[in-house]
Design a protein around this motif. Structure first.
Motif, short mmCIF file in Angstrom:
data_model
loop_
_atom_site.label_atom_id
_atom_site.label_comp_id
_atom_site.label_asym_id
_atom_site.label_seq_id
_atom_site.Cartn_x
_atom_site.Cartn_y
_atom_site.Cartn_z
N THR A 60 27.67 166.61 28.44
CA THR A 60 27.86 166.47 29.89
C THR A 60 26.57 166.79 30.64
O THR A 60 26.19 166.10 31.58
CB THR A 60 29.00 167.40 30.37
OG1 THR A 60 30.19 167.05 29.67
CG2 THR A 60 29.22 167.26 31.87
N ILE A 61 25.87 167.83 30.21
CA ILE A 61 24.60 168.21 30.85
C ILE A 61 23.59 167.08 30.71
O ILE A 61 22.94 166.67 31.69
CB ILE A 61 24.05 169.52 30.26
CG1 ILE A 61 24.98 170.68 30.62
CG2 ILE A 61 22.63 169.78 30.76
CD1 ILE A 61 24.66 171.97 29.90
N HIS A 109 24.14 163.90 30.11
CA HIS A 109 24.60 162.75 30.88
C HIS A 109 24.25 162.89 32.36
O HIS A 109 23.75 161.94 32.99
CB HIS A 109 26.12 162.57 30.70
CG HIS A 109 26.68 161.41 31.44
ND1 HIS A 109 26.47 160.10 31.06
CD2 HIS A 109 27.42 161.36 32.58
CE1 HIS A 109 27.06 159.30 31.91
NE2 HIS A 109 27.66 160.03 32.84
N GLN A 110 24.49 164.06 32.92
CA GLN A 110 24.18 164.29 34.33
C GLN A 110 22.67 164.23 34.60
O GLN A 110 22.24 163.69 35.62
CB GLN A 110 24.75 165.64 34.79
CG GLN A 110 26.26 165.67 34.85
CD GLN A 110 26.80 164.64 35.83
OE1 GLN A 110 26.34 164.52 36.97
NE2 GLN A 110 27.77 163.85 35.38
N LEU A 111 21.88 164.80 33.70
CA LEU A 111 20.42 164.74 33.86
C LEU A 111 19.94 163.29 33.80
O LEU A 111 19.08 162.88 34.59
CB LEU A 111 19.73 165.58 32.79
CG LEU A 111 19.85 167.10 32.95
CD1 LEU A 111 19.32 167.80 31.73
CD2 LEU A 111 19.13 167.57 34.20
N ASN A 112 20.49 162.50 32.87
CA ASN A 112 20.10 161.09 32.77
C ASN A 112 20.46 160.33 34.04
O ASN A 112 19.68 159.49 34.50
CB ASN A 112 20.77 160.43 31.56
CG ASN A 112 20.17 160.88 30.25
OD1 ASN A 112 19.10 161.47 30.23
ND2 ASN A 112 20.87 160.63 29.16
N GLU A 113 21.61 160.60 34.61
CA GLU A 113 22.00 159.93 35.85
C GLU A 113 21.04 160.25 36.99
O GLU A 113 20.85 159.44 37.90
CB GLU A 113 23.42 160.33 36.25
CG GLU A 113 24.49 159.57 35.51
CD GLU A 113 25.87 159.83 36.08
OE1 GLU A 113 26.02 160.61 37.04
OE2 GLU A 113 26.82 159.22 35.54
N LYS A 114 20.44 161.43 36.96
CA LYS A 114 19.50 161.83 38.01
C LYS A 114 18.07 161.37 37.70
O LYS A 114 17.14 161.67 38.44
CB LYS A 114 19.50 163.36 38.18
CG LYS A 114 20.86 163.94 38.48
CD LYS A 114 21.34 163.54 39.86
CE LYS A 114 22.62 164.25 40.18
NZ LYS A 114 23.71 163.40 40.59
#
Length: 141
Positions: free
Chosen positions: A16-17, A19-24
């Motif tokens: 999850t971490i 994934h969120q970093l990649n989205e940003k």
């Protein structure tokens, strides 16, 4: 991040971490490992080592080691997994050039670092060595 959140009482998965970093727009990258040198190069290195194995320290104090490297600013160098469309973000249209550097070191420490403009030819190399390094001592190249 995961440990910091756990100390605050929040449990979150590594996936999850990431994934969120990649989205940003933050991506984890590892440098590509260069393939081992060809067998011919290995034989040449071994021969060099055997030839110079018993040289005294005074010999090595007068040896200057040099190397050049080219840094691609934008664009695709080697065809590799890292340069596939899914792994890249377009930044500059039609490439952006490259930088070339030349450097040296010896038993006494590191030497000069020179930026090379254009294609480095024999005369360019000789000029850099003469200008920046050979004026200090008599090196064996």
């Amino acid at each position: 991040i995961q440990v910091d959140l756990q100390t605050q009482g929040t449990t979150i998965s590594t996936h999850t971490i990431l994934h969120q970093l990649n989205e940003k727009g933050f991506y984890g990258r590892r440098p590509r490992e260069r393939e081992r040198e060809r067998e011919r190069d290995k034989k040449a290195w071994l021969e060099f080592a055997k030839t110079h194995l018993n040289k005294p320290n005074s010999f090595w104090e007068n040896v200057l080691w040099t190397d050049e490297t080219k840094l691609e600013l934008f664009g695709k160098g080697e065809k590799n997994e890292a340069f596939k469309e899914k792994n890249t973000v377009p930044a500059v249209k039609h490439g952006g050039g490259s930088l070339m550097f030349w450097g040296c070191f010896a038993a006494s420490g590191t030497g000069c670092l020179e930026s090379v403009h254009g294609i480095m030819k024999s005369g360019d190399y000789q000029g850099i060595v003469t200008k920046l390094c050979l004026c200090q001592r008599s090196w064996v190249l």
